[in-house]
Design a protein around this motif. Structure first.
Motif, PDB file in Angstrom:
ATOM      1  N   GLU A   1      16.969 -37.624  31.705  1.00 49.36           N
ATOM      2  CA  GLU A   1      16.033 -37.985  32.754  1.00 49.36           C
ATOM      3  C   GLU A   1      15.060 -37.081  33.315  1.00 49.36           C
ATOM      4  OE1 GLU A   1      19.283 -38.919  32.616  1.00 49.36           O
ATOM      5  OE2 GLU A   1      18.769 -40.967  31.804  1.00 49.36           O
ATOM      6  N   GLN A   2      15.945 -35.829  33.637  1.00 49.07           N
ATOM      7  CA  GLN A   2      14.983 -34.962  34.475  1.00 49.07           C
ATOM      8  C   GLN A   2      14.073 -33.845  33.341  1.00 49.07           C
ATOM      9  OE1 GLN A   2      17.543 -32.104  36.619  1.00 49.07           O
ATOM     10  NE2 GLN A   2      16.043 -30.845  36.991  1.00 49.07           N
TER      11      GLN A   2
ATOM     12  N   PRO B   1      14.064 -42.807  29.758  1.00 46.58           N
ATOM     13  CA  PRO B   1      13.049 -42.099  30.313  1.00 46.58           C
ATOM     14  C   PRO B   1      11.727 -41.843  29.207  1.00 46.58           C
ATOM     15  CG  PRO B   1      14.959 -40.647  29.522  1.00 46.58           C
ATOM     16  CD  PRO B   1      15.164 -42.005  29.315  1.00 46.58           C
TER      17      PRO B   1
END
Ligand SMILES: [Zn+2]
Ligand SMILES: [Zn+2]
Length: 269
Positions: A249-250, A12
């Motif tokens: 990722e978040q 990410p």
């Protein structure tokens, strides 16, 4: 652990919201620093100015590399430049890659005695930020009460910004968030003994979170004590994600989105 180059595309995108790549630690090392950033999925970095003497070096980095941005300001520990004029800050901030005013703020830990000059200089930075409509990068250490008071008195909410390398209380984070500010965590949050700070990192709303390295300082675990670099913001992000029990990722998507929303760098409006 450093992933192989082929894996980088899957990582990410993270942004280092605060680093000092103009410091001599990085002389002749910028290509290597950028290679490590790529290998760790770190796509952009904000190069923070600490005094006017070295500002040209900060600006050159931002001019030369598309994914580096710059700030203009004088750090509260740099006493020799006490009388920085608001007008000068506004003028310097017109540079197309300058996205913020700072770092500025109050530091009652490093310097003692009559620090009225620090408070005056902080006020000048806030006024400049309001005038040129750029967010503030605020450094605050053992000066929570005065920092918040001056932010309120000078209308810092109008400019917005970030409390960088946050090490203060939940109460201070809440007060800054209420003024529309963001809270940025550094490698300190990875330190085993930083229990109170880890708690704050769990509670700051995701939409107000940023991550940074403050390179060359404050290398995160597992590199504690080494010369820090923007690539290692990855370890800061991993720790904050772990604390909040969300996927990396978040956390990366949120903090990177926050960065671009706050600093509105050229070409990304
Ligand atoms: Zn700082
Ligand atoms: Zn800094």
């Amino acid at each position: 652990m450093i992933p192989a180059a082929g894996q980088a595309a899957k990582l990410p995108g993270l942004v280092d919201s605060h680093c000092h790549l103009d410091f001599s630690d990085f002389d002749g090392r910028i290509d290597a620093v950028r290679e490590e950033m790529r290998a760790h999925g770190v796509t952009h970095a904000l190069c923070i100015s600490v005094n006017l003497r070295d500002l040209p070096k900060v600006l050159r980095l931002a001019e030369h590399y598309e994914n580096f941005f710059a700030s203009v300001g004088v750090h509260p520990d740099h006493e020799e430049q006490a009388a920085i004029a608001e007008d000068e800050l506004v003028k310097l901030a017109q540079h197309p890659k300058v996205v913020a005013i700072g770092e500025t703020g109050l530091d009652y830990y490093r310097l003692k005695g009559d620090l009225e000059w620090q408070r005056q200089r902080f006020r000048a930075h806030i006024r400049a930020a309001r005038r040129c409509r750029k967010p503030l990068v605020i450094h605050t250490r053992e000066a929570a009460e005065d920092t918040l008071r001056i932010m309120r008195e000078e209308g810092a909410a109008e400019a917005g910004g970030v409390l960088h390398c946050f090490t203060e209380s939940q109460e201070m984070a809440d007060a800054a968030i209420e003024m529309g500010f963001y809270i940025s965590f550094s490698g300190i949050v990875t330190f085993k003994n930083a229990l109170a700070l880890k708690q704050v990192a769990r509670r700051v709303p995701l939409e107000r979170l940023l991550v940074e390295t403050d390179s060359p300082y404050l290398a995160p675990v597992p590199f504690r004590g080494k010369t820090n670099q923007p690539a290692w913001v990855r370890y800061v992000a991993e720790e904050v994600a772990r604390l909040r029990e969300i996927p990396l990722e978040q956390l990366a998507a949120a903090t990177t989105g926050n960065f671009f929303r706050l600093f509105r760098p050229p070409g990304r409006s």
